[in-house]
Design an enzyme around this catalytic site. Structure first.
Site, PDB file in Angstrom:
ATOM      1  N   ASP A  22       0.857  -1.169   0.000  1.00 52.69           N
ATOM      2  CA  ASP A  22       0.000   0.000   0.000  1.00 52.69           C
ATOM      3  C   ASP A  22       0.904   1.232   0.000  1.00 52.69           C
ATOM      4  OD1 ASP A  22      -2.539   1.396   0.270  1.00 52.69           O
ATOM      5  OD2 ASP A  22      -1.896   1.855   2.313  1.00 52.69           O
ATOM      6  N   ASP A  24      -0.322   5.094   0.748  1.00 47.66           N
ATOM      7  CA  ASP A  24      -0.644   6.082   1.778  1.00 47.66           C
ATOM      8  C   ASP A  24      -0.525   5.457   3.161  1.00 47.66           C
ATOM      9  OD1 ASP A  24      -1.464   8.485   0.270  1.00 47.66           O
ATOM     10  OD2 ASP A  24      -3.010   7.171  -0.534  1.00 47.66           O
ATOM     11  N   ASP A 229      -1.333  -0.466   6.083  1.00 45.85           N
ATOM     12  CA  ASP A 229      -1.456   0.208   7.372  1.00 45.85           C
ATOM     13  C   ASP A 229      -2.897   0.230   7.858  1.00 45.85           C
ATOM     14  OD1 ASP A 229      -2.199   2.115   5.289  1.00 45.85           O
ATOM     15  OD2 ASP A 229      -2.277   3.597   6.901  1.00 45.85           O
TER      16      ASP A 229
END
Length: 354
Positions: A22, A24, A229
């Site tokens: 991922d 961001d 995250d």
């Protein structure tokens, strides 16, 4: 049966062939790099692991994202960036016929992907689109949302690139695409019928196919490691698709959420940042008295939900040790799955991942 954190004798970068990263909150926050991300990626690549950069953000062209990553000192090709716009257009191709008109609430990148997949992007409900695809982009306006609502009220099918409620930016958490869907949902009473982004596993499935050297050499699910995250997108998508996964605590997910995660949101590995790709992952284990061990830390959860942390001889402060978090997660997942009262827990005040 409870599924617990796993361990590896060697670095995950040697165990898995492709990391599905991922962006961001994992590699960057807005324009700023995440601490140690580039270091972890470089080391993992030196150990033979390939990188795919997957993002629910459909607003930017892959080459723009790749240029930003190269600005952090990373080496990559534009094709290693897989956006939800790429996946969304491939998704719509399966739902719609060639030449279908699609009202695009999104960026030029998404419109280009719609064209590349044989459909026609339009801008207004008056163009009588067969479908609406909604994505987050910085210039999103009331007029965009109104046109989407008008088209859906007139019978257009409703799709979205992703349902992220928040978006990590330089200044903190901003409203994501999931939040921007709500005005259209409230106005029309219609939910999107499909989503290209995580928590659907399509992002990972498409990425490993797009990055395969050939159709005959598609990477298997067991050779790929999603890293994110967010438990409710990155990790849930991995679990839906049958992938192992790693959560890092550099973005949205924090220790309390990890410790109390329901089964569908639980990761396979837990790391402080992307350097975790290059380090053996310790395997938590349980003793006969229900005490969990990991590294130099032990954790026990009583039947009444009381959590006891203890460092073994030579162990550091449990509240600042990720091994204690690992052991605690396994103990609490087991407690939750046997019907324990999660509302009565007094969670440890961990500093790591706080």
């Amino acid at each position: 049966m409870t599924v617990f954190l796993k361990g590896t004798d060697d670095a995950p970068a040697k165990t898995y062939r492709l990391a599905l990263l991922d962006l961001d909150g994992v590699v960057y926050r807005g324009a700023d790099p995440v601490e140690y991300a580039a270091e972890g990626i470089d080391r993992a690549q030196m150990l033979g692991m390939r990188m795919a950069y997957t993002t629910n953000n459909a607003s930017r062209f892959p080459h723009v994202v790749a240029d930003q990553l190269r600005g952090f000192g990373l080496t990559l090709d534009d094709g290693q960036v897989i956006t939800s716009a790429v996946v969304a257009a491939r998704m719509l191709r399966r739902h719609l016929q060639d030449g279908a008109r699609v009202l695009v609430v999104g960026s030029d990148h998404l419109r280009d992907q719609i064209r590349l997949n044989g459909m026609v992007p339009v801008y207004k409900a008056a163009d009588q689109p067969e479908a609406v695809i909604q994505a987050w982009y910085p210039e999103l306006s009331w007029q965009d949302l109104a046109q989407a609502a008008f088209a859906i009220e007139n019978g257009a099918r409703y799709f979205t690139t992703n349902k992220d409620q928040t978006l990590p930016r330089e200044g903190g958490m901003a409203p994501g695409n999931g939040a921007m869907l709500q005005p259209v949902i409230l106005a029309t009473g219609k939910q999107p019928e499909d989503s290209a982004g995580k928590p659907e596993s399509a992002m990972y499935d498409e990425a490993r196919q797009l990055l395969a050297e050939s159709q005959e050499k598609n990477l298997g699910v067991d050779q790929c490691l999603p890293v994110g995250d967010r438990l409710d997108t990155d990790i849930e998508a991995a679990n839906r698709g049958g992938y192992d996964s790693m959560v890092v605590v550099t973005g949205v997910a924090r220790t309390p959420a990890i410790l109390t995660a329901p089964a569908k949101l639980r990761p396979t590995y837990l790391a402080e940042d992307l350097r975790g790709l290059t380090m053996p992952q310790p395997q938590p284990s349980k003793e006969a008295d229900q005490t969990w061990h990991c590294g130099g830390q032990t954790v026990k959860v009583d039947d009444d939900g009381h959590v006891t942390l203890r460092a073994l001889e030579g162990g550091g402060d449990p509240l600042s040790d990720l091994d204690a978090v690992r052991a605690c997660a396994c103990a609490l997942w087991e407690y939750q799955d046997r019907g324990g009262d999660m509302d009565s827990l007094d969670l440890p005040a961990f500093v790591v991942g706080a």
